[in-house]
Design an enzyme around this catalytic site. Structure first.
Site, short mmCIF file in Angstrom:
data_model
loop_
_atom_site.label_atom_id
_atom_site.label_comp_id
_atom_site.label_asym_id
_atom_site.label_seq_id
_atom_site.Cartn_x
_atom_site.Cartn_y
_atom_site.Cartn_z
N SER A 1 7.59 14.45 34.67
CA SER A 1 7.00 14.15 33.38
C SER A 1 6.25 12.83 33.34
CB SER A 1 8.12 14.11 32.33
OG SER A 1 9.04 13.06 32.60
N SER B 1 11.07 13.61 37.80
CA SER B 1 9.89 13.12 37.08
C SER B 1 9.23 11.88 37.65
CB SER B 1 10.25 12.85 35.61
OG SER B 1 10.61 14.06 34.98
N LYS C 1 5.24 4.09 31.13
CA LYS C 1 5.38 5.44 30.59
C LYS C 1 5.73 5.38 29.10
CE LYS C 1 7.93 9.78 31.44
NZ LYS C 1 8.89 10.44 32.35
#
Length: 436
Positions: free
Chosen positions: A155, A179, A84
């Site tokens: 996210s 997330s 990420k």
């Protein structure tokens, strides 16, 4: 050496990391061949799915060839992993999903969690899309690979989508509210939100320091265990408990009124399936105080956001998106008394929660209120995830059920803090019943 295509008809990109590892150890597959297959899958699908913020084909192949020449380093030797884009990877830019970092220089060193993966032999394939700073602002362009008209959740959007679509078998994300668990549920894959503090956050952008964790994504329970082992959360050899020995608590939680009828049916169907397989399934009602846990989580998350974004807002005045500035400026006006009260109330609930496990082995509940919403502006609600984040307990998403439009309906299981390894073993046993 037999060519992979001659030895097996299954597309290489669709293999689990566990299967790839076995073939590599048997001399049937090279890291270069597998990484190349994943890169080809990404090249084919990325224009539609938009999972990657930075893909590094040349570097990944160079690293894969190096793995093929050297002795096995560890459990992920030669296996590609995506990261990420709020987590530093040496030699790759960390853009945080933000236009403010569009011209970011490559990071000088790996975040600690990435360093663990490299030590385990992983090949870092690229950086995945994220909601800006994993908090607000810019919405990523990533689409749900199962239906591109729907969100993959956030996210950690890109990490979940890349794993679900076969671009990479494993990925790292983060979680402050939901997330990791929510996008895994929306994309129909496995994920672990570990115990708070069990993976170092050095080199990871903070949102709320008292809640943030690194998250792990995989396409199978065994792959999730493999990645967890590389991150130091479990031993390599797992002893899966017989399903007939497990005591499962079926919990609707105070958020139950927000769940769709299909999601409610999915939870009860999972309970029936586990009971039919021999598990002891019993309803569990949380103590009354849990009705306010999302409220207290909000105080901790947004109050923590004032810490996580204060320096960035000061360094770039007026440049942050308004919702991020609101966090940095504490526009909710959370007082020290409110912050202290939220910390104290949640601390009491942690003790109450862990007492439940005197009579159960895992708590089973929904991972999201429904399927992934249509469109990309909403990344879904974290209603069923904030509890795990606030309590600091390990949570694992288990796929299996489908909703009204055919998209996944995720379930999750929980155990007390620092019992990640036991939760992984239970997930492996439950997956054999639920993930069909």
């Amino acid at each position: 050496m037999a060519t992979p295509s001659a030895a097996h008809d299954t597309p290489l990109w669709s293999l689990t990391a566990t299967a790839v590892r076995a073939r590599m150890r048997a001399g049937e597959l090279t890291s270069e061949a597998y990484v190349r297959a994943c890169l080809e899958r990404a090249a084919e699908r990325e224009p539609l799915v938009c999972a990657f913020a930075h893909l590094n084909p040349r570097g990944a192949l160079v690293e894969a060839r190096r793995r093929d020449r050297e002795p096995a380093r560890g459990p992920l030797h030669g296996i590609p992993v995506a990261i990420k884009d709020v987590i530093d990877v040496a030699g790759m830019p960390t853009r945080h999903g933000s236009p403010l970092f569009a011209r970011a220089r490559p990071a000088a060193q790996d975040a600690d969690c990435v360093a663990l993966l490299r030590a385990a032999g992983a090949v870092i394939m690229g950086k995945t899309e994220t909601l800006e700073f994993a908090a607000g602002g810019r919405t990523p362009p990533t689409r749900n690979p199962l239906n591109p008209a729907h969100t993959p959740g956030g996210s950690s959007s890109g990490s979940a989508a890349a794993v679900a679509d076969g671009m990479v078998p494993l990925a790292l994300g983060t979680q402050t509210g939901g997330s990791t668990i929510r996008p895994a549920a929306f994309c129909g894959i496995y994920a672990l939100k570990p115990t708070f503090g069990s993976i170092s956050l050095e080199g990871v952008k903070h949102y709320a320091p008292q809640l943030d964790t690194v998250g792990l994504f995989a396409r199978s329970a065994s792959d999730l265990a493999l990645l967890s082992h590389a991150c130091g959360l479990s031993r390599h050899s797992q002893k899966l408990p017989p399903i007939k020995t497990l005591r499962i608590g079926l919990c609707q939680t105070p958020m139950w009124p927000h769940a769709s009828p299909e999601s409610r049916d999915a939870l009860h169907a999972a309970g029936r399936a586990l009971r039919a397989a021999g598990a002891k399934v019993q309803p569990v009602v949380l103590p009354r105080g849990f009705a306010r846990i999302n409220e207290w989580h909000k105080v901790l998350m947004e109050g923590g956001g004032a810490v996580g974004f204060k320096a960035l807002n000061a360094a770039r005045p007026g440049k942050l998106a308004d919702d991020l500035r609101a966090l940095a400026e504490n526009r909710q006006h959370f007082t020290p008394q409110q912050l202290r009260s939220a910390e104290d109330e949640v601390a009491r609930l942690r003790v109450q929660f862990e007492r439940l496990f005197d009579r159960i082995d895992a708590l089973l509940m929904l991972a999201a209120p429904d399927e992934a919403p249509a469109g990309l502006q909403s990344q879904g609600l974290a209603l069923f995830n904030r509890m795990g984040s606030a309590l600091h307990v390990p949570c694992i998403t288990i796929p299996g059920a489908r909703g009204a439009t055919g998209l996944p309906l995720g379930l999750q299981i929980k155990r007390p803090r620092f019992e990640d390894e036991r939760l992984l073993e239970i997930a492996g046993s439950m997956a054999r019943v639920l993930d069909r």
